[in-house]
Design a protein around this motif. Structure first.
Motif, short mmCIF file in Angstrom:
data_model
loop_
_atom_site.label_atom_id
_atom_site.label_comp_id
_atom_site.label_asym_id
_atom_site.label_seq_id
_atom_site.Cartn_x
_atom_site.Cartn_y
_atom_site.Cartn_z
N MET A 1 -10.64 -8.30 1.47
CA MET A 1 -10.07 -7.35 2.43
C MET A 1 -9.20 -6.34 1.68
O MET A 1 -8.48 -6.68 0.76
N ALA A 2 -9.21 -5.12 2.19
CA ALA A 2 -8.39 -4.09 1.55
C ALA A 2 -6.92 -4.41 1.66
O ALA A 2 -6.13 -4.09 0.79
N THR A 3 -6.54 -5.10 2.75
CA THR A 3 -5.13 -5.38 2.97
C THR A 3 -4.60 -6.46 2.03
O THR A 3 -3.40 -6.63 1.91
N GLU A 4 -5.49 -7.20 1.37
CA GLU A 4 -5.05 -8.22 0.43
C GLU A 4 -4.98 -7.66 -0.99
O GLU A 4 -4.51 -8.32 -1.90
N ALA A 5 -5.51 -6.46 -1.19
CA ALA A 5 -5.64 -5.93 -2.54
C ALA A 5 -4.34 -5.34 -3.03
O ALA A 5 -3.36 -5.23 -2.32
N GLY A 6 -4.37 -4.90 -4.29
CA GLY A 6 -3.20 -4.21 -4.86
C GLY A 6 -2.63 -5.00 -6.01
O GLY A 6 -2.57 -6.22 -5.99
N ALA A 7 -2.19 -4.29 -7.04
CA ALA A 7 -1.56 -4.94 -8.17
C ALA A 7 -0.24 -5.55 -7.76
O ALA A 7 0.31 -5.23 -6.71
N GLU A 8 0.27 -6.45 -8.58
CA GLU A 8 1.55 -7.10 -8.28
C GLU A 8 2.63 -6.04 -8.06
O GLU A 8 2.85 -5.16 -8.89
N GLY A 9 3.30 -6.13 -6.92
CA GLY A 9 4.33 -5.16 -6.58
C GLY A 9 3.78 -3.92 -5.91
O GLY A 9 4.54 -3.12 -5.38
N GLY A 10 2.44 -3.73 -5.95
CA GLY A 10 1.83 -2.55 -5.37
C GLY A 10 1.61 -2.71 -3.89
O GLY A 10 1.88 -3.76 -3.30
N ALA A 144 0.33 -2.21 12.35
CA ALA A 144 -0.44 -0.98 12.53
C ALA A 144 0.48 0.15 12.93
O ALA A 144 1.50 -0.07 13.60
N GLU A 145 0.11 1.37 12.52
CA GLU A 145 0.86 2.56 12.91
C GLU A 145 -0.12 3.71 13.13
O GLU A 145 -1.10 3.84 12.38
N THR A 146 0.12 4.53 14.14
CA THR A 146 -0.76 5.65 14.40
C THR A 146 -0.46 6.81 13.45
O THR A 146 0.71 7.11 13.18
N ASP A 147 -1.52 7.44 12.98
CA ASP A 147 -1.35 8.59 12.09
C ASP A 147 -1.21 9.88 12.90
O ASP A 147 -1.05 9.85 14.13
N ALA A 148 -1.28 11.02 12.23
CA ALA A 148 -1.07 12.31 12.90
C ALA A 148 -2.09 12.58 13.99
O ALA A 148 -1.82 13.33 14.93
N VAL A 155 -0.57 -0.68 8.00
CA VAL A 155 0.58 -0.29 7.20
C VAL A 155 0.58 -1.12 5.93
O VAL A 155 0.55 -2.35 5.99
N LEU A 156 0.61 -0.45 4.78
CA LEU A 156 0.71 -1.13 3.49
C LEU A 156 2.15 -1.05 3.02
O LEU A 156 2.89 -0.14 3.37
N VAL A 157 2.56 -2.03 2.22
CA VAL A 157 3.95 -2.09 1.80
C VAL A 157 4.04 -2.56 0.34
O VAL A 157 3.26 -3.41 -0.10
N ARG A 158 4.97 -1.96 -0.40
CA ARG A 158 5.26 -2.42 -1.75
C ARG A 158 6.36 -3.48 -1.69
O ARG A 158 7.03 -3.64 -0.68
N ASP A 159 6.55 -4.18 -2.79
CA ASP A 159 7.54 -5.25 -2.81
C ASP A 159 8.96 -4.74 -2.58
O ASP A 159 9.85 -5.51 -2.18
N ASP A 160 9.19 -3.45 -2.82
CA ASP A 160 10.52 -2.90 -2.57
C ASP A 160 10.70 -2.41 -1.13
O ASP A 160 11.74 -1.85 -0.79
N LEU A 165 0.53 4.47 4.88
CA LEU A 165 -0.57 4.13 5.77
C LEU A 165 -1.83 3.85 4.98
O LEU A 165 -2.16 4.56 4.02
N GLY A 166 -2.55 2.81 5.39
CA GLY A 166 -3.79 2.41 4.76
C GLY A 166 -4.99 2.79 5.62
O GLY A 166 -4.94 3.76 6.39
N PRO A 167 -6.05 2.01 5.55
CA PRO A 167 -7.27 2.32 6.29
C PRO A 167 -7.10 2.10 7.79
O PRO A 167 -6.18 1.40 8.23
N PRO A 168 -7.98 2.69 8.60
CA PRO A 168 -7.94 2.43 10.04
C PRO A 168 -8.11 0.94 10.33
O PRO A 168 -8.82 0.22 9.62
N VAL A 169 -7.46 0.49 11.38
CA VAL A 169 -7.61 -0.90 11.81
C VAL A 169 -9.06 -1.10 12.25
O VAL A 169 -9.61 -0.26 12.98
N ALA A 170 -9.68 -2.21 11.84
CA ALA A 170 -11.10 -2.44 12.14
C ALA A 170 -11.33 -3.92 12.43
O ALA A 170 -10.46 -4.77 12.21
N GLY A 171 -12.52 -4.22 12.92
CA GLY A 171 -12.95 -5.59 13.11
C GLY A 171 -12.14 -6.33 14.16
O GLY A 171 -11.65 -5.75 15.13
N PRO A 172 -11.98 -7.65 13.99
CA PRO A 172 -11.25 -8.46 14.97
C PRO A 172 -9.82 -7.96 15.20
O PRO A 172 -9.30 -8.08 16.32
#
Length: 374
Positions: A1-10, A144-148, A155-160, A165-172
């Motif tokens: 899943m895209a939401t699980e991805a990202g380097a450490e702290g990313g 989730a957050e609505t874009d423009a 919503v993606l977040v860094r460790d700080d 905003l990430g990809p559109p919400v999809a699936g279940p």
């Protein structure tokens, strides 16, 4: 899943970030001080809460016909405070038949009553009461957050704590959002669970089966609206209830229902008794209110209903009423004790505080044991 991805702290989804921050090797909930070192729940506010839960267990015991073995399962047990308090408060004959399970990812605390079994998962095929006090609000979920253009995006977040905003919400997750917390052009209709919860605003008991609602047009839309996607909580709750062979499952939490969803969500943090920004670095609690109506619908059982905590506890003997002044002259020490107990009970049932917590009750093969909750 895209939401699980990202380097450490990313950047990554709030679900993965929260899971690591709370339950990872150095996570917030694995600290030696435990939850009580940072915030108070009803359990920490007064031993009267454990006493009320013990009386609820006794009602379940009677409804079950006083089985040879009665189970009490304490979900998200912290450091075992509720499990130990319930065991202490039970009548001796009931305690002798009761198996107590504390379910918690952190290690077993030193000095805990040896009669309490410490587990990472609830046992299967139990008969009795499964009680989840402030568990579901810490089950990690996506935000989730609505874009423009008004499109709900993860919503993606860094460790700080920095968000983007990430990809559109999809699936279940998109299906859950559309049904339970639509952010673009609709809102759930008030169903049986929501109507029940609204009636419970004044502490009245509510009845009926908690079910899902359909989206109807007319909600505010636009950029910046937020929602917490409660699907992981629905699944966690359904799994926990599924471990009960017979008895009662109760979830107690900060809650909202269809028609009362906050437009900007509820995600927040707590550290050392104070609210703080939710930063997923292991330094603070990360919590969000629970869509208890969605949890109920995920495990549709006859007799499910929603109450306010003040209604449930009053039915279990906690009113917060002051003792009569006449007691002060006949038994001064007894009056002081009764006054202190009344003060503690008042905090547990107070509007604007613990009394506003939602209670989701789901009986499994037994009648309603809180029918007198009015």
């Amino acid at each position: 899943m895209a939401t699980e991805a990202g380097a450490e702290g990313g950047p990554r989804g709030w679900r993965a970030a929260t899971r690591a921050a709370l339950y990872g090797p150095d996570g917030f909930y694995r600290g030696p001080e435990g939850p009580a070192g940072h915030f108070r729940t009803s359990v920490h506010a007064s031993p009267l809460f454990a006493g009320a839960v013990a009386r609820l267990l006794c009602r379940v015991d009677e409804a079950l016909g006083r089985p040879a073995v009665l189970d009490f399962v304490d979900m998200a047990a912290g450091r075992g405070e509720l499990a130990a308090g319930v065991l202490t408060a039970l009548p001796a004959d009931v305690a002798a038949r009761t198996r107590v399970y504390a379910v918690e990812l952190a290690g077993r605390p030193a000095g805990l009553d040896r009669r309490i079994e410490w587990r990472a998962e609830p046992p299967e095929r139990t008969t009795g009461l499964l009680f989840a006090n402030e568990w579901l609000d810490n089950v990690p979920l996506e935000v989730a957050e609505t874009d423009a253009e008004g499109v709900p995006r993860l919503v993606l977040v860094r460790d700080d704590g920095t968000e983007l905003l990430g990809p559109p919400v999809a699936g279940p997750e998109a299906e859950w959002l559309a049904r339970w917390w639509p952010l673009a052009g609709g809102r759930p209709a008030a169903d049986g669970a929501e109507a029940a919860h609204r009636e419970a605003e004044d502490g009245q008991a509510t009845g009926g089966e908690a079910t899902g609602g359909e989206a109807v047009p007319g909600a505010t839309s636009g950029p910046g609206l937020r929602a917490e996607i409660g699907l992981p909580r629905d699944l966690a709750w359904a799994s926990a209830v599924g471990t009960l062979a017979r008895g009662l499952a109760v979830a107690v939490d900060y809650a909202h229902t269809a028609g009362t969803r906050p437009p900007f969500g509820t995600l927040t943090g707590f550290r050392k008794g104070r609210g703080t920004a939710p930063v997923p670095d292991g330094s603070c609690d990360i919590t969000a209110h629970v869509a208890l109506d969605a949890c109920a619908a995920a495990c549709p059982l006859p007799g499910a209903r929603l109450l306010r905590q003040r209604a449930a506890l009053r039915a279990l003997g906690l009113t917060g009423s002051r003792p009569p002044l006449t007691l002060a002259s006949t038994d001064p020490a007894g009056y002081v004790r009764a006054l202190a107990a009344a003060s503690q009970a008042a905090e547990l049932v107070a509007p604007g505080g613990f009394g506003d917590f939602g209670w989701l009750l789901q009986p499994v093969g037994i009648p309603d044991v809180l029918a007198d909750a009015v």
